[in-house]
Design a protein around this motif. Structure first.
Motif, PDB file in Angstrom:
ATOM      1  N   ARG A  75      12.801  10.940  -2.947  1.00  0.00           N
ATOM      2  CA  ARG A  75      13.415   9.467  -3.697  1.00  0.00           C
ATOM      3  C   ARG A  75      13.736   8.327  -2.524  1.00  0.00           C
ATOM      4  N   ASN A  76      15.375   9.058  -1.954  1.00  0.00           N
ATOM      5  CA  ASN A  76      15.964   8.567  -0.575  1.00  0.00           C
ATOM      6  C   ASN A  76      14.954   8.300   0.901  1.00  0.00           C
ATOM      7  N   ALA A  77      14.016   9.218   0.839  1.00  0.00           N
ATOM      8  CA  ALA A  77      13.604   9.094   2.127  1.00  0.00           C
ATOM      9  C   ALA A  77      12.087   7.727   1.591  1.00  0.00           C
ATOM     10  N   ILE A  78      11.816   7.716   0.466  1.00  0.00           N
ATOM     11  CA  ILE A  78      11.033   6.922  -0.273  1.00  0.00           C
ATOM     12  C   ILE A  78      11.972   5.562   0.597  1.00  0.00           C
ATOM     13  N   ARG A  79      12.857   5.068  -0.025  1.00  0.00           N
ATOM     14  CA  ARG A  79      13.637   3.918  -0.007  1.00  0.00           C
ATOM     15  C   ARG A  79      13.937   3.619   1.507  1.00  0.00           C
ATOM     16  N   THR A 132       0.715  -1.092  -0.075  1.00  0.00           N
ATOM     17  CA  THR A 132       0.099  -0.151   0.009  1.00  0.00           C
ATOM     18  C   THR A 132       1.049   1.034  -0.121  1.00  0.00           C
ATOM     19  N   GLN A 133       2.181   1.362   0.917  1.00  0.00           N
ATOM     20  CA  GLN A 133       3.303   1.691   0.992  1.00  0.00           C
ATOM     21  C   GLN A 133       3.080   3.153  -0.412  1.00  0.00           C
ATOM     22  N   ARG A 134       4.252   1.338  -1.117  1.00  0.00           N
ATOM     23  CA  ARG A 134       4.705   2.151  -2.294  1.00  0.00           C
ATOM     24  C   ARG A 134       3.911   2.745  -3.115  1.00  0.00           C
ATOM     25  N   SER A 176       5.365   7.992   6.707  1.00  0.00           N
ATOM     26  CA  SER A 176       5.639   8.326   7.799  1.00  0.00           C
ATOM     27  C   SER A 176       6.655  10.106   7.724  1.00  0.00           C
ATOM     28  N   GLU A 177       6.626  11.062   8.628  1.00  0.00           N
ATOM     29  CA  GLU A 177       6.948  12.127   8.609  1.00  0.00           C
ATOM     30  C   GLU A 177       8.192  12.074   7.780  1.00  0.00           C
ATOM     31  N   PRO A 178       9.005  12.023   8.212  1.00  0.00           N
ATOM     32  CA  PRO A 178      10.520  12.248   7.041  1.00  0.00           C
ATOM     33  C   PRO A 178      10.374  12.158   5.415  1.00  0.00           C
ATOM     34  N   ASP A 203      12.610   4.569   3.754  1.00  0.00           N
ATOM     35  CA  ASP A 203      10.959   4.423   4.405  1.00  0.00           C
ATOM     36  C   ASP A 203      10.807   2.556   4.279  1.00  0.00           C
ATOM     37  N   LEU A 204      10.902   2.144   2.557  1.00  0.00           N
ATOM     38  CA  LEU A 204      10.080   0.946   1.893  1.00  0.00           C
ATOM     39  C   LEU A 204      11.646   0.359   2.276  1.00  0.00           C
ATOM     40  N   HIS A 205      12.588   0.386   3.556  1.00  0.00           N
ATOM     41  CA  HIS A 205      13.929  -0.505   4.417  1.00  0.00           C
ATOM     42  C   HIS A 205      14.601  -0.625   3.110  1.00  0.00           C
ATOM     43  N   THR A 206      15.020   0.202   2.242  1.00  0.00           N
ATOM     44  CA  THR A 206      15.531  -0.060   0.687  1.00  0.00           C
ATOM     45  C   THR A 206      16.276   1.236   0.977  1.00  0.00           C
TER      46      THR A 206
END
Length: 162
Positions: free
Chosen positions: A144-148, A39-41, A97-99, A150-153
């Motif tokens: 992109r990096n904040a998302i990555r 869902t997040q992705r 998430s906030e970041p 958050d997705l543990h990448t």
């Protein structure tokens, strides 16, 4: 009938049932986490896609590729609005998430500054356009990096060009 056989059978049933319940609980938790990540992705992809669509539409406006009966200002605002960016931003603000929300807001604001520059009549060859585009690209990379994260990448070590 021996009580030991009856007790050991009952104990075996309790252990078997308990391990099955524990196994189901672990599987349910793992599936819940996987659904949440999916869902997040999907939400992140929708936001990044809206940013990309708005950026491309703004680029077309900056190249004067819009109906002549529509002013450049209105065309730039319509390009930004029609990408669905505001709706995707609100969805992100409610669930991310906030970041990620902070990075998404920074990218949004940088693209909006680029929109305002284009709306004022500046184009790809204007002095401030390149600076605004670079600022947007930097904010997009941070997002992109904040998302990555958050997705543990792992974060990207290079910057993708627009």
């Amino acid at each position: 009938m021996s009580w030991i056989a009856l007790v050991s059978t009952a104990l075996g049933a309790v252990v078997g049932l308990g391990s099955a319940l524990l196994s189901d609980r672990v599987r349910w938790g793992r599936e819940r986490v996987e659904r949440q990540l999916t869902t997040q992705r999907d939400m992140y992809v929708a936001y990044l896609s809206a940013l990309h669509e708005a950026n491309q539409a703004l680029r077309m406006v900056s190249l004067s590729d819009h109906p002549t009966e529509v002013s450049r200002n209105l065309a730039a605002r319509a390009a930004f609005r029609d990408a669905g960016l505001v709706q995707a931003r609100e969805h992100l603000a409610l669930t991310a998430s906030e970041p990620v929300v902070m990075a998404a807001d920074a990218a949004f604001r940088a693209l909006r500054a680029l929109r305002d520059r284009i709306a004022q009549g500046q184009d790809l060859h204007s002095p401030g356009y390149e600076a605004d585009l670079t600022r947007y690209n930097d904010r997009l990379q941070s997002l992109r990096n904040a998302i990555r994260k958050d997705l543990h990448t792992d974060a990207l070590s290079f910057q993708m060009p627009l």
